[in-house]
Enzyme design. Structure first.
Site, short mmCIF file in Angstrom:
data_model
loop_
_atom_site.label_atom_id
_atom_site.label_comp_id
_atom_site.label_asym_id
_atom_site.label_seq_id
_atom_site.Cartn_x
_atom_site.Cartn_y
_atom_site.Cartn_z
N ASP A 198 0.78 -1.30 -0.07
CA ASP A 198 0.15 -0.24 -0.02
C ASP A 198 0.90 1.15 0.15
OD1 ASP A 198 -2.59 1.56 0.45
OD2 ASP A 198 -1.45 1.72 2.35
N CYS B 254 -4.62 -1.50 -1.84
CA CYS B 254 -4.74 0.00 -1.99
C CYS B 254 -5.67 0.09 -3.22
CB CYS B 254 -3.17 0.62 -2.30
SG CYS B 254 -3.51 2.35 -2.72
N CYS C 295 -11.13 3.16 0.54
CA CYS C 295 -9.70 3.40 0.84
C CYS C 295 -9.15 2.45 1.98
CB CYS C 295 -9.36 5.04 1.02
SG CYS C 295 -7.62 5.29 1.49
N HIS D 232 -7.17 2.72 3.99
CA HIS D 232 -6.70 3.54 5.35
C HIS D 232 -7.94 3.85 6.14
CE1 HIS D 232 -2.64 4.56 3.35
NE2 HIS D 232 -2.42 5.05 4.56
N1 DGL Z 1 -4.72 3.30 0.96
C1 DGL Z 1 -5.03 3.74 -0.23
C2 DGL Z 1 -6.37 3.42 -0.91
O1 DGL Z 1 -6.83 2.31 -0.47
C3 DGL Z 1 -4.38 4.89 -0.71
C4 DGL Z 1 -4.21 5.86 0.14
C5 DGL Z 1 -3.24 7.39 -0.67
O2 DGL Z 1 -2.09 7.01 -0.76
O3 DGL Z 1 -3.85 8.18 -1.05
O4 DGL Z 1 -6.54 4.15 -1.57
#
Ligand code: DGL
Length: 265
Positions: free
Chosen positions: A11, A74, A184, A186
């Protein structure tokens, strides 16, 4: 012996740990490799070709470490680069997709909110996903600039993160959303805060569990599932500062870990 190889996961930072946890739960016997590409986070504000370049580099590194499959943990990197990774590499590449389908299937109010990065929401892949699965519900989208940075800073429940989330959630809730898709990887790390702000009537869904089951299916089909019933290991690298990122990974992963520096390239 391919079934002895580890599963590679990456990620832009620590967000993919929300997927790694699910893979560990689904496949406790597998060895796992994780790359947090923290020096290049957030991916969400970068052009697609820059993200694809990073995805190719990190996937190449995981394959050099012997990965038998790679999970793009990600949504942003998936939207920008999954097709390129699949064209370039022969191993199974398992990628993310915001959980719009189960959300539309389960909403009672008929309004679903999708939280994701600007890149994911603007991608062709996401527009296609909506076209396939939005029938029967109104799907509202909400880009969340700044939120990945709050998570990367380790602020999972502080005032700044709460205020930012409230700004993003309130318009969706005011328009009647009863189901929120965390598009996302995160954002599931902020689930307690999101549930607190949204209240008990709102359902929060994400794709990590489905992706872990997909990893199992793909490995099984290819004869790559680990056979020995011993507990798998987990190894970590970051392109950021290993001590700082390591502290955050330990907090989120819940175990002491060594985090190595990703060789620069
Ligand atoms: N964790 C990521 C996602 O699922 C990306 C976050 C990022 O770096 O903007 O989109």
């Amino acid at each position: 012996m391919p079934h002895r190889g580890p599963i590679g996961v990456f990620d832009s930072g620590v967000g993919g740990l929300s997927v790694l946890r699910e893979i560990r739960r689904e496949l406790p016997q597998e060895d796992l490799l994780y790359v947090a590409d923290s020096r290049h986070a957030p991916y969400g504000d970068k052009p697609a070709d820059v993200i694809t370049e990073r995805a190719l580099t990190v996937t190449g590194f995981l394959l050099e470490q012997g990965a038998k499959a790679v999970v793009v943990a990600c949504n942003t990197a998936t939207a920008a680069s999954a097709h390129t990774l699949r064209a370039r590499f022969a191993v199974p590449i398992i990628a993310m997709e915001p959980a719009v389908k189960p959300a539309v299937a389960s909403t009672r109010s008929g309004v679903v909110g999708v939280l994701a990065t600007s890149q994911t929401l603007a991608s062709h892949r996401f527009v296609q996903l909506l076209g396939r699965f939005n029938a029967g519900a109104e799907v509202l989208v909400q880009p969340c600039p700044g939120l990945v940075e709050r998570v990367e800073a380790g602020d999972l429940d502080g005032e700044a993160t709460r205020a930012l989330l409230a700004d993003y959630l309130m318009p969706l809730l005011e328009q009647g959303a009863d189901t929120l898709v965390l598009g996302c990887t995160h954002y599931p790390l902020l689930t307690p805060l999101i549930e607190d702000l949204a209240g008990p009537a709102v359902r929060v869904v994400s794709a990590g569990g489905a992706v872990a089951r997909q990893v199992r299916r793909r490995l099984d089909e290819s004869g790559l599932l680990a056979e020995a019933p011993h507990p798998g290991t987990a190894s970590f690298w970051t392109s950021g500062v290993p001590e700082t990122v390591g502290r955050l990974i330990e907090r989120l992963w819940g175990e002491r870990v060594q985090v190595a520096a990703l060789p620069p390239r």
